[in-house]
Design a protein around this motif. Structure first.
Motif, PDB file in Angstrom:
ATOM      1  N   ALA A 108      17.104  14.169  -7.560  1.00  0.00           N
ATOM      2  CA  ALA A 108      16.343  14.904  -6.675  1.00  0.00           C
ATOM      3  C   ALA A 108      14.977  14.299  -6.850  1.00  0.00           C
ATOM      4  N   GLN A 109      14.541  13.914  -7.908  1.00  0.00           N
ATOM      5  CA  GLN A 109      13.256  13.320  -7.950  1.00  0.00           C
ATOM      6  C   GLN A 109      13.001  12.102  -7.389  1.00  0.00           C
ATOM      7  N   LYS A 110      14.038  11.359  -7.661  1.00  0.00           N
ATOM      8  CA  LYS A 110      14.254   9.982  -7.027  1.00  0.00           C
ATOM      9  C   LYS A 110      14.289  10.013  -5.625  1.00  0.00           C
ATOM     10  N   MET A 111      15.053  10.943  -5.008  1.00  0.00           N
ATOM     11  CA  MET A 111      15.194  11.152  -3.678  1.00  0.00           C
ATOM     12  C   MET A 111      13.545  11.654  -3.022  1.00  0.00           C
ATOM     13  N   LEU A 112      12.986  12.536  -3.799  1.00  0.00           N
ATOM     14  CA  LEU A 112      11.633  12.886  -3.351  1.00  0.00           C
ATOM     15  C   LEU A 112      10.571  11.798  -3.172  1.00  0.00           C
ATOM     16  N   SER A 113      10.853  10.942  -4.355  1.00  0.00           N
ATOM     17  CA  SER A 113       9.842   9.689  -4.709  1.00  0.00           C
ATOM     18  C   SER A 113      10.184   8.903  -3.139  1.00  0.00           C
ATOM     19  N   LEU A 114      11.470   8.519  -3.120  1.00  0.00           N
ATOM     20  CA  LEU A 114      11.668   7.506  -1.850  1.00  0.00           C
ATOM     21  C   LEU A 114      11.284   8.157  -0.555  1.00  0.00           C
ATOM     22  N   GLU A 115      11.531   9.318  -0.400  1.00  0.00           N
ATOM     23  CA  GLU A 115      11.178   9.850   0.924  1.00  0.00           C
ATOM     24  C   GLU A 115       9.621  10.080   0.856  1.00  0.00           C
ATOM     25  N   HIS A 116       8.806  10.105  -0.145  1.00  0.00           N
ATOM     26  CA  HIS A 116       7.225   9.996   0.072  1.00  0.00           C
ATOM     27  C   HIS A 116       6.708   8.456   0.188  1.00  0.00           C
ATOM     28  N   ARG A 117       7.551   7.618  -0.239  1.00  0.00           N
ATOM     29  CA  ARG A 117       7.100   6.296  -0.167  1.00  0.00           C
ATOM     30  C   ARG A 117       7.529   5.773   1.205  1.00  0.00           C
ATOM     31  N   PHE A 118       8.863   6.169   1.777  1.00  0.00           N
ATOM     32  CA  PHE A 118       9.316   5.970   3.125  1.00  0.00           C
ATOM     33  C   PHE A 118       8.314   6.310   4.386  1.00  0.00           C
ATOM     34  N   MET A 119       7.842   7.382   3.838  1.00  0.00           N
ATOM     35  CA  MET A 119       7.420   8.409   4.948  1.00  0.00           C
ATOM     36  C   MET A 119       5.845   8.201   5.086  1.00  0.00           C
ATOM     37  N   SER A 120       5.326   7.361   4.377  1.00  0.00           N
ATOM     38  CA  SER A 120       3.840   7.143   4.069  1.00  0.00           C
ATOM     39  C   SER A 120       3.163   6.751   5.502  1.00  0.00           C
ATOM     40  N   HIS A 121       3.807   5.962   6.093  1.00  0.00           N
ATOM     41  CA  HIS A 121       3.432   5.391   7.504  1.00  0.00           C
ATOM     42  C   HIS A 121       3.093   6.670   8.514  1.00  0.00           C
ATOM     43  N   ASN A 122       3.845   7.720   8.250  1.00  0.00           N
ATOM     44  CA  ASN A 122       3.593   8.955   9.159  1.00  0.00           C
ATOM     45  C   ASN A 122       2.518   9.765   8.727  1.00  0.00           C
ATOM     46  N   ARG A 123       1.817   9.530   7.483  1.00  0.00           N
ATOM     47  CA  ARG A 123       0.660  10.289   7.108  1.00  0.00           C
ATOM     48  C   ARG A 123      -0.510  10.188   7.981  1.00  0.00           C
ATOM     49  N   ARG A 124      -1.227  11.190   7.832  1.00  0.00           N
ATOM     50  CA  ARG A 124      -2.647  11.103   8.690  1.00  0.00           C
ATOM     51  C   ARG A 124      -3.454  10.306   7.660  1.00  0.00           C
ATOM     52  N   ARG A 125      -4.124   9.237   8.307  1.00  0.00           N
ATOM     53  CA  ARG A 125      -5.127   8.549   7.396  1.00  0.00           C
ATOM     54  C   ARG A 125      -6.668   8.964   7.864  1.00  0.00           C
ATOM     55  N   THR A 126      -7.506   9.131   7.220  1.00  0.00           N
ATOM     56  CA  THR A 126      -9.041   9.112   7.524  1.00  0.00           C
ATOM     57  C   THR A 126      -9.643   7.876   7.269  1.00  0.00           C
ATOM     58  N   ALA A 127     -10.343   7.533   8.019  1.00  0.00           N
ATOM     59  CA  ALA A 127     -11.279   6.207   7.958  1.00  0.00           C
ATOM     60  C   ALA A 127     -12.392   6.535   6.941  1.00  0.00           C
ATOM     61  N   PRO A 128     -12.506   5.468   5.901  1.00  0.00           N
ATOM     62  CA  PRO A 128     -13.655   5.747   4.820  1.00  0.00           C
ATOM     63  C   PRO A 128     -14.980   5.855   5.536  1.00  0.00           C
ATOM     64  N   ASP A 129     -15.287   5.317   6.593  1.00  0.00           N
ATOM     65  CA  ASP A 129     -16.602   5.324   7.337  1.00  0.00           C
ATOM     66  C   ASP A 129     -17.024   6.548   7.995  1.00  0.00           C
ATOM     67  N   LEU A 130     -16.106   7.438   8.362  1.00  0.00           N
ATOM     68  CA  LEU A 130     -16.113   8.784   8.800  1.00  0.00           C
ATOM     69  C   LEU A 130     -16.398   9.894   7.927  1.00  0.00           C
ATOM     70  N   LEU A 131     -16.215   9.550   6.526  1.00  0.00           N
ATOM     71  CA  LEU A 131     -16.557  10.672   5.408  1.00  0.00           C
ATOM     72  C   LEU A 131     -17.967  10.659   5.171  1.00  0.00           C
ATOM     73  N   CYS A 132     -18.583  11.789   5.051  1.00  0.00           N
ATOM     74  CA  CYS A 132     -19.866  11.966   4.753  1.00  0.00           C
ATOM     75  C   CYS A 132     -19.966  12.263   3.305  1.00  0.00           C
ATOM     76  N   TYR A 133     -19.241  12.028   2.334  1.00  0.00           N
ATOM     77  CA  TYR A 133     -19.413  11.956   1.195  1.00  0.00           C
ATOM     78  C   TYR A 133     -18.488  10.975   0.431  1.00  0.00           C
ATOM     79  N   ASP A 134     -18.995  10.655  -0.813  1.00  0.00           N
ATOM     80  CA  ASP A 134     -18.418   9.686  -1.468  1.00  0.00           C
ATOM     81  C   ASP A 134     -17.275   9.921  -2.420  1.00  0.00           C
TER      82      ASP A 134
END
Length: 134
Positions: A108-134
């Motif tokens: 199950a841990q391997k399956m969760l790891s694979l799912e996390h890696r393969f679904m990474s393109h669907n995650r929301r990304r925040t542009a670093p220049d839009l962040l107001c903190y470091d």
């Protein structure tokens, strides 16, 4: 009464010989398993459709019987309780109502790891220049 040869040539070929339709077949599980996925899906949809049609026909023809008991007397409608607990005394109460989760196993841990890696393109990304903190 005989027909002229002229009339015989006027009749289209498909009208001259009408083959009898094939009788309906009840397919065995073995034949069903040999079908491809699309055919199995069609067969399943037909089965569900036939079940729904049968239920509707029964409701139309015999649905009134559910309001009467075996002696033919009108049943009193069953009163539903006002409040019912969603918790069970018999089964463990979990957040997703899944009993016996096996996410701690190695597989199950391997399956969760694979799912996390393969679904990474669907995650929301925040542009670093839009962040107001470091």
């Amino acid at each position: 009464m005989s027909k002229s040869s002229y009339h015989q040539t006027c009749i289209p070929a498909e009208k001259k010989s009408n083959p009898a339709p094939a009788p309906p077949q009840n397919y065995s599980q073995e034949v069903y398993e040999k079908c491809d996925a699309v055919t199995q899906d069609k067969i399943w949809k037909q089965s569900v459709s036939n079940e729904q049609k049968g239920l509707a026909k029964w409701e139309e023809s015999w649905g009134f019987l559910k309001d009467y008991d075996q002696k033919g007397e009108l049943k009193e409608p069953e009163e539903l309780p006002e409040k019912v607990s969603v918790f069970s005394d018999d089964h463990p109460n979990t957040a997703t109502q899944v009993i016996g989760s096996r996410l701690k196993t190695e597989t199950a841990q391997k399956m969760l790891s694979l799912e996390h890696r393969f679904m990474s393109h669907n995650r929301r990304r925040t542009a670093p220049d839009l962040l107001c903190y470091d």
